[in-house]
Motif scaffolding. Structure first.
Motif, PDB file in Angstrom:
ATOM      1  N   LEU A 188       1.100  -1.030  -0.091  1.00  0.00           N
ATOM      2  CA  LEU A 188      -0.276  -0.017  -0.404  1.00  0.00           C
ATOM      3  C   LEU A 188       1.218   1.581  -0.041  1.00  0.00           C
ATOM      4  O   LEU A 188       1.568   1.318   0.605  1.00  0.00           O
ATOM      5  N   PRO A 189       0.370   2.122  -0.191  1.00  0.00           N
ATOM      6  CA  PRO A 189       1.799   3.661  -0.481  1.00  0.00           C
ATOM      7  C   PRO A 189       1.570   3.626   1.257  1.00  0.00           C
ATOM      8  O   PRO A 189       0.885   4.111   1.933  1.00  0.00           O
ATOM      9  N   ARG A 190       2.188   4.344   1.271  1.00  0.00           N
ATOM     10  CA  ARG A 190       2.781   4.604   3.148  1.00  0.00           C
ATOM     11  C   ARG A 190       2.439   6.182   2.494  1.00  0.00           C
ATOM     12  O   ARG A 190       3.453   6.727   1.942  1.00  0.00           O
ATOM     13  N   VAL A 207      -7.061  11.731  -7.908  1.00  0.00           N
ATOM     14  CA  VAL A 207      -6.382  11.032  -8.780  1.00  0.00           C
ATOM     15  C   VAL A 207      -6.855   9.244  -8.468  1.00  0.00           C
ATOM     16  O   VAL A 207      -5.878   8.088  -8.992  1.00  0.00           O
ATOM     17  N   CYS A 208      -6.576   9.063  -7.123  1.00  0.00           N
ATOM     18  CA  CYS A 208      -7.172   7.325  -7.072  1.00  0.00           C
ATOM     19  C   CYS A 208      -8.606   7.446  -8.048  1.00  0.00           C
ATOM     20  O   CYS A 208      -9.219   7.453  -7.919  1.00  0.00           O
ATOM     21  N   PRO A 209      -7.786   5.526  -9.256  1.00  0.00           N
ATOM     22  CA  PRO A 209      -9.227   5.606  -9.937  1.00  0.00           C
ATOM     23  C   PRO A 209     -10.322   4.751  -8.553  1.00  0.00           C
ATOM     24  O   PRO A 209     -11.462   4.133  -9.763  1.00  0.00           O
ATOM     25  N   THR A 210      -9.699   4.169  -7.222  1.00  0.00           N
ATOM     26  CA  THR A 210     -10.576   3.483  -7.140  1.00  0.00           C
ATOM     27  C   THR A 210     -11.881   3.674  -5.946  1.00  0.00           C
ATOM     28  O   THR A 210     -11.598   3.095  -5.060  1.00  0.00           O
ATOM     29  N   GLY A 211     -11.676   4.929  -5.621  1.00  0.00           N
ATOM     30  CA  GLY A 211     -11.747   5.834  -4.864  1.00  0.00           C
ATOM     31  C   GLY A 211     -11.281   4.983  -2.986  1.00  0.00           C
ATOM     32  O   GLY A 211     -11.779   5.648  -2.003  1.00  0.00           O
ATOM     33  N   ALA A 212     -10.120   4.790  -3.355  1.00  0.00           N
ATOM     34  CA  ALA A 212      -9.592   4.006  -1.890  1.00  0.00           C
ATOM     35  C   ALA A 212      -8.702   5.574  -0.841  1.00  0.00           C
ATOM     36  O   ALA A 212      -8.360   4.871  -0.620  1.00  0.00           O
ATOM     37  N   ILE A 213      -8.507   6.469  -1.404  1.00  0.00           N
ATOM     38  CA  ILE A 213      -8.154   7.276  -0.596  1.00  0.00           C
ATOM     39  C   ILE A 213      -8.450   8.899  -0.092  1.00  0.00           C
ATOM     40  O   ILE A 213      -9.839   8.994  -1.159  1.00  0.00           O
ATOM     41  N   LYS A 214      -9.243   9.309   1.276  1.00  0.00           N
ATOM     42  CA  LYS A 214      -9.933   9.533   1.886  1.00  0.00           C
ATOM     43  C   LYS A 214      -9.480  10.475   2.426  1.00  0.00           C
ATOM     44  O   LYS A 214      -8.311  10.025   3.089  1.00  0.00           O
ATOM     45  N   GLN A 222      -5.943   8.520   4.131  1.00  0.00           N
ATOM     46  CA  GLN A 222      -5.694   7.231   4.716  1.00  0.00           C
ATOM     47  C   GLN A 222      -6.158   6.822   3.763  1.00  0.00           C
ATOM     48  O   GLN A 222      -7.274   7.028   2.812  1.00  0.00           O
ATOM     49  N   VAL A 223      -5.491   5.419   3.290  1.00  0.00           N
ATOM     50  CA  VAL A 223      -5.937   4.592   2.059  1.00  0.00           C
ATOM     51  C   VAL A 223      -6.475   3.268   2.785  1.00  0.00           C
ATOM     52  O   VAL A 223      -6.477   2.290   3.863  1.00  0.00           O
ATOM     53  N   ASP A 224      -7.994   3.091   1.808  1.00  0.00           N
ATOM     54  CA  ASP A 224      -7.959   1.555   2.078  1.00  0.00           C
ATOM     55  C   ASP A 224      -7.835   0.594   1.920  1.00  0.00           C
ATOM     56  O   ASP A 224      -7.342   0.422   0.038  1.00  0.00           O
ATOM     57  N   ARG A 227      -9.657  -1.316  -1.421  1.00  0.00           N
ATOM     58  CA  ARG A 227     -10.251  -0.862  -2.453  1.00  0.00           C
ATOM     59  C   ARG A 227      -8.548  -0.659  -2.806  1.00  0.00           C
ATOM     60  O   ARG A 227      -8.828  -0.483  -4.300  1.00  0.00           O
ATOM     61  N   CYS A 228      -7.106  -0.159  -2.861  1.00  0.00           N
ATOM     62  CA  CYS A 228      -6.237  -0.064  -3.764  1.00  0.00           C
ATOM     63  C   CYS A 228      -5.793  -1.317  -4.490  1.00  0.00           C
ATOM     64  O   CYS A 228      -5.787  -1.910  -4.060  1.00  0.00           O
ATOM     65  N   ILE A 229      -5.826  -0.790  -5.458  1.00  0.00           N
ATOM     66  CA  ILE A 229      -4.678  -1.687  -6.945  1.00  0.00           C
ATOM     67  C   ILE A 229      -3.832  -1.717  -6.695  1.00  0.00           C
ATOM     68  O   ILE A 229      -3.316  -1.416  -7.971  1.00  0.00           O
ATOM     69  N   HIS A 230      -2.950  -0.641  -5.759  1.00  0.00           N
ATOM     70  CA  HIS A 230      -1.268  -0.879  -5.895  1.00  0.00           C
ATOM     71  C   HIS A 230      -0.848   0.011  -7.831  1.00  0.00           C
ATOM     72  O   HIS A 230       0.005  -0.640  -7.827  1.00  0.00           O
ATOM     73  N   CYS A 231      -1.775   1.191  -7.850  1.00  0.00           N
ATOM     74  CA  CYS A 231      -1.280   1.412  -9.463  1.00  0.00           C
ATOM     75  C   CYS A 231      -0.809   2.803  -9.254  1.00  0.00           C
ATOM     76  O   CYS A 231      -0.346   3.155 -10.806  1.00  0.00           O
ATOM     77  N   VAL A 232       0.417   3.518  -8.379  1.00  0.00           N
ATOM     78  CA  VAL A 232       1.327   4.504  -8.282  1.00  0.00           C
ATOM     79  C   VAL A 232       0.647   5.466  -8.424  1.00  0.00           C
ATOM     80  O   VAL A 232       1.021   6.545  -8.714  1.00  0.00           O
ATOM     81  N   ALA A 233      -0.568   5.746  -8.922  1.00  0.00           N
ATOM     82  CA  ALA A 233      -0.873   7.403  -9.736  1.00  0.00           C
ATOM     83  C   ALA A 233      -1.203   8.380  -8.137  1.00  0.00           C
ATOM     84  O   ALA A 233      -0.794   9.271  -8.734  1.00  0.00           O
ATOM     85  N   CYS A 234      -1.665   7.613  -6.691  1.00  0.00           N
ATOM     86  CA  CYS A 234      -1.407   9.021  -6.153  1.00  0.00           C
ATOM     87  C   CYS A 234       0.033   9.098  -5.945  1.00  0.00           C
ATOM     88  O   CYS A 234       0.829  10.384  -5.126  1.00  0.00           O
ATOM     89  N   ALA A 235       1.610   8.360  -6.273  1.00  0.00           N
ATOM     90  CA  ALA A 235       2.515   9.224  -5.886  1.00  0.00           C
ATOM     91  C   ALA A 235       3.121   9.701  -6.880  1.00  0.00           C
ATOM     92  O   ALA A 235       4.017  10.347  -6.440  1.00  0.00           O
TER      93      ALA A 235
HETATM   94  S1  SF4 Z   1      -2.119   3.077  -5.255  1.00  0.00           S
HETATM   95 FE1  SF4 Z   1      -3.368   4.131  -7.187  1.00  0.00          FE
HETATM   96  S2  SF4 Z   1      -5.490   2.529  -6.131  1.00  0.00           S
HETATM   97 FE2  SF4 Z   1      -4.175   2.566  -4.396  1.00  0.00          FE
HETATM   98  S3  SF4 Z   1      -4.725   4.020  -3.024  1.00  0.00           S
HETATM   99 FE3  SF4 Z   1      -2.882   5.011  -4.681  1.00  0.00          FE
HETATM  100  S4  SF4 Z   1      -4.295   6.187  -6.792  1.00  0.00           S
HETATM  101 FE4  SF4 Z   1      -5.145   4.338  -5.032  1.00  0.00          FE
END
Ligand code: SF4
Ligand code: SF4
Length: 350
Positions: A188-190, A207-214, A222-224, A227-235
């Protein structure tokens, strides 16, 4: 008036190509790496193609040597193909063998046309990308070494393109190659609160495609994990969102992709191996998986069948049976949240 933007084409095209611009009527492959194009006038143009270092990275010393060969053999012009091969156009046919040997001495083998293993494409990976889950150019090098003989000789039913991306952003375009290798994060993103406090929280959330970030009061997120698919978009928008772990990062394998319109048309590769470990410097598990798929394809495919065409004919069930690759719940297609994911992307228009 030179205009703006890219330099004028006519300054950078070999004279033989300018003379016959738009008037080519035929072409053939004389042997792997050597092409002959014929123009309306009957003039023939010989092209020699050679493999380049992975990621098309060359030192200035090597670049000067290549430029020297282009001056001597190709009227001072060269080009890189879409897959980072080197092409010298307009070579005297009597000197093709000499050029082949000179290129070989530079470590640039002539081949990669017709029914061969084509030059491998990769993104920059660890070299200079913070999103990378693997060293994409080094993986490409390990695979290229394994399939080196197939670059020089035509023993395949059709061409074979292999592409490597350091992460699911797919700058290496693995999903449109016959075999794609894609770096995958599994952590998960740290969230580093003090860094996130300096970033745009709404941007990180959006930016989170799955709505995992609140949002997390007073000024963090915080990251759920569900729902996180480890896509790196939030980095990308915030240094406080860090992803990547040497223990859990690895590589996935997708097969059957194709970018061109010929034959059965473009196809998106499907993933067949969800995870292989990151084991530099030679990635033995990845190389072995590629070898297993390629050998089976060579044995069983009909002439002109790319890997995706072959699988379309025999079916995915038989592909998994024949390769012996395990099937798991991770192969189930149909990401249930895709409509929401698509609508949150900037590229999606209803
Ligand atoms: S890695 Fe992707 S899915 Fe996971 S919290 Fe970041 S943006 Fe969302
Ligand atoms: S695919 Fe990922 S690792 Fe490779 S350059 Fe693009 S963002 Fe970086």
């Amino acid at each position: 008036m030179p205009g703006v933007g890219l330099p004028p084409l006519e300054q950078n095209v070999p004279p033989i190509a300018l003379r016959n611009y738009g008037k080519w009527v035929d072409h053939e492959e004389l042997r792997p790496g050597v092409l002959k194009h014929v123009a309306e006038s009957g003039e023939a143009c010989y092209t020699v193609r050679a493999g380049m270092p992975t990621n098309a990275r060359v030192s200035t010393a090597l670049a000067r040597r290549i430029a020297g060969l282009a001056d001597e053999f190709a009227e001072g012009h060269l080009r890189l193909t879409r897959r980072h091969s080197l092409e010298l156009v307009g070579v005297d046919p009597a000197r093709i063998d000499e050029l082949t040997e000179r290129l070989r001495k530079l470590g640039l083998p002539v081949g990669g046309t017709g029914r061969t293993f084509r030059n491998t494409v990769s993104c920059t990976g660890w070299i200079h990308c913070q999103f990378a889950a693997t060293d994409a150019p080094a993986v490409a090098k390990a695979i290229s070494d394994e399939l080196y003989e197939d670059f020089l000789r035509e023993r395949y039913p059709a061409k074979l393109k292999i592409s490597i991306s350091g992460c699911v952003n797919q700058c290496g375009e693995g999903s449109t190659a016959d075999i794609g290798i894609i770096g995958v994060h599994r952590d998960l993103p740290r969230v580093i609160d003090e860094e996130v406090a300096r970033c745009e929280i709404p941007l990180i959330v959006s930016v989170c495609p799955t709505g995992a970030i609140k949002p997390k009061p007073p000024k963090s997120v915080q990251v759920d994990p569900e729902r996180c698919i480890h896509c790196v978009a939030c980095a990308a928008p915030c240094q406080g969102m860090q992803i990547g772990d040497p223990e859990t990062d690895g590589l996935a394998v997708v097969v059957g992709g194709k970018a061109g319109n010929s034959g059965s048309g473009p196809a998106f590769a499907k993933f067949v191996i969800p995870y292989l470990p990151n084991r530099p410097p030679r990635w033995p598990e990845v190389v072995q998986a590629v070898r297993r798929i390629v050998d089976l394809w060579v044995r069983e495919a009909r002439r002109d069948e790319r890997i995706g065409d072959w699988i379309s004919r025999i079916g995915w069930e038989r592909f998994f049976q024949k390769t012996g690759l395990p099937v798991s719940e991770k192969h189930l297609d149909g990401y249930v949240l895709w409509p929401m994911s698509a609508r949150t992307g900037v590229r999606f228009h209803w």
